[in-house]
Design an enzyme around this catalytic site. Structure first.
Site, PDB file in Angstrom:
ATOM      1  N   GLU A 133      80.254-125.120   5.166  1.00  0.00           N
ATOM      2  CA  GLU A 133      80.732-124.207   4.120  1.00  0.00           C
ATOM      3  C   GLU A 133      81.428-124.982   3.016  1.00  0.00           C
ATOM      4  O   GLU A 133      81.837-126.133   3.194  1.00  0.00           O
ATOM      5  CB  GLU A 133      81.665-123.142   4.710  1.00  0.00           C
ATOM      6  CG  GLU A 133      82.892-123.689   5.401  1.00  0.00           C
ATOM      7  CD  GLU A 133      83.651-122.629   6.195  1.00  0.00           C
ATOM      8  OE1 GLU A 133      82.994-121.771   6.839  1.00  0.00           O
ATOM      9  OE2 GLU A 133      84.891-122.658   6.177  1.00  0.00           O
ATOM     10  N   ARG A 277      87.699-121.358  17.483  1.00  0.00           N
ATOM     11  CA  ARG A 277      89.072-121.272  17.001  1.00  0.00           C
ATOM     12  C   ARG A 277      89.986-122.197  17.790  1.00  0.00           C
ATOM     13  O   ARG A 277      89.847-122.327  19.008  1.00  0.00           O
ATOM     14  CB  ARG A 277      89.551-119.825  17.057  1.00  0.00           C
ATOM     15  CG  ARG A 277      88.825-118.947  16.047  1.00  0.00           C
ATOM     16  CD  ARG A 277      89.210-117.487  16.137  1.00  0.00           C
ATOM     17  NE  ARG A 277      88.548-116.746  15.059  1.00  0.00           N
ATOM     18  CZ  ARG A 277      87.308-116.270  15.138  1.00  0.00           C
ATOM     19  NH1 ARG A 277      86.599-116.449  16.244  1.00  0.00           N
ATOM     20  NH2 ARG A 277      86.777-115.618  14.109  1.00  0.00           N
TER      21      ARG A 277
END
Length: 407
Positions: A133, A277
């Site tokens: 990203e 995460r």
């Protein structure tokens, strides 16, 4: 071409004002975190086709050759390979990392074989794709990205003056880089509330002081307040803080731990939901899998600035072929940008007012408005404003790789 009807995602960390101010509408008091533009099934953009409102992923799926073009279809299959967002953070997002393509493929296959439901909260891999990203700042934008050098981490921990941190400070000061970062990072993520609260108090004290690390501790004080008792605070101390000025970008590749903290930006990513995460979240943390994916190296933060082409298009460097992000600035110096691309594209206006003209007519765009252009459809952008252009990098040559010196 089609005007997009987009979904705003109301995540708790989102700003209540940034997106409404950009789009010129009144805030309603709720968080407005992300405006999604694309064909992701979780929140696809809608388009008007043949008198019907249809999700973009259905439009693409009904005729992928026409919508995506031969290059994109051959490389990525019958799906739009990128997702474009306007992201407005007013509080720290989760500390996270993304897998590379091989890790994603293997992890997705394994969880499928084990019968883990796709929507299970403890599932790590929602698909077999990687998730590189890039964020480009529209306002000053703060984030954490990549590891500090072990010696720098040791200095920061030492400045907190906590006896409980001394073994970790010593390991970072004396051990080789990879094992030192791995050992301390993994141990920090297993700590209980007692050490986290002690560190939070020390961070708050140093943030109010006049020591050499005051600015760094101020950043982590805001993290501690947003995520009390979360061991991700300890891991976050090991990461580099970066502040992007408007117009600067940051590419985030596989294995790099990161967290966005605050600001408004344009984000583009590969079409994937694969997020592992590390902390700063109530969601599932799989430490064993995380340690397989994280790259324990102290790489510098490299700020991406665009390369300006002869035609005036400003292209941000990214070492992937899933997406290509650029900026068009029509105005007095360059009144028109003709675009004729063999891959699909999405255009979003972030400033001013522009007109997109093509064979199917013309669309007027104000800030926050966007348009989808199928592969092979020529359009021209005119007016006065700023337009971000998202398309596919696959099949192109001469991809720019300009980055700023490390910070």
């Amino acid at each position: 071409m089609d005007r997009l009807i987009n979904t705003v995602r109301p995540y708790a960390w989102g700003s209540t004002t940034a997106l409404p101010e950009l789009m010129g509408v009144e805030p309603d008091g709720t968080p407005q975190a992300e405006l999604w533009m694309g064909a992701h099934p979780a929140a696809p953009s809608l388009v008007e086709r043949a008198g019907r409102t249809q999700p973009l992923h259905h439009v693409v799926g009904d005729d992928p050759a026409a919508e995506l073009g031969a290059v994109t279809l051959r490389r990525f299959g019958p799906r739009l390979p990128f997702l474009l967002k306007l992201l407005a953070a007013d509080a720290p997002l989760s500390l996270q990392v993304h897998p590379d393509l091989a890790q994603a493929g293997a992890g997705f296959a394994l969880e499928n074989a084990e019968g883990v439901p796709l929507d299970a909260p403890h599932r790590n891999y929602r698909d077999g794709n990687h998730k590189p990203e890039m964020i480009v700042a529209l306002t000053p934008f703060d984030g954490l990205c990549g590891f500090r050098a072990p010696g720098e981490c040791a200095g920061l921990l030492g400045a907190l003056g906590l006896e409980e941190l001394e073994p970790y400070r010593a390991a970072l000061a004396t051990s080789p880089e990879e094992p030192a970062l791995r050992e301390v990072f993994s141990t920090f993520l297993e700590q209980g509330a007692g050490l986290v609260e002690a560190v939070a108090r020390a961070v708050a004290r140093e943030a109010r002081g006049d020591g050499p690390h005051r600015a760094a501790f101020a950043v982590h004080d805001s993290i501690a307040r947003a995520h009390p008792r979360d061991p991700g605070l300890l891991a976050a101390l090991m990461l580099r803080h970066v502040r992007l000025a408007p117009g600067e970008g940051l590419f985030l590749g596989a294995g790099v731990p990161h967290a966005y903290l605050r600001g408004l930006g344009v984000e583009i990513m590969a079409d994937s939901d694969n997020v592992l995460r590390c902390g700063l979240t109530p969601k599932h943390v799989d430490l064993a899998e995380l340690l397989r994916v994280v790259r324990f190296s102290a790489s510098p933060v490299r700020i991406a600035r665009p390369t300006v082409r002869e035609d005036g298009e400003e292209v941000f460097p990214a070492p992937v072929d899933d997406f290509r992000l650029s900026v068009l600035r029509p105005g007095a110096r360059r009144p028109a940008f003709p675009l004729d691309d063999l891959t699909p594209q999405i255009l979003v206006c972030t400033e001013g007012r522009v007109l997109v003209t093509g064979g199917g007519g013309e669309l007027d765009l104000s800030p926050g408005d966007s348009v989808y252009v199928p592969a092979g459809e020529p359009v021209t952008v005119t007016g006065r404003g700023t337009v971000f252009r998202a398309t596919v990098a696959a099949g192109r040559t001469g991809t720019p790789s300009r980055v700023a010196p490390e910070r």
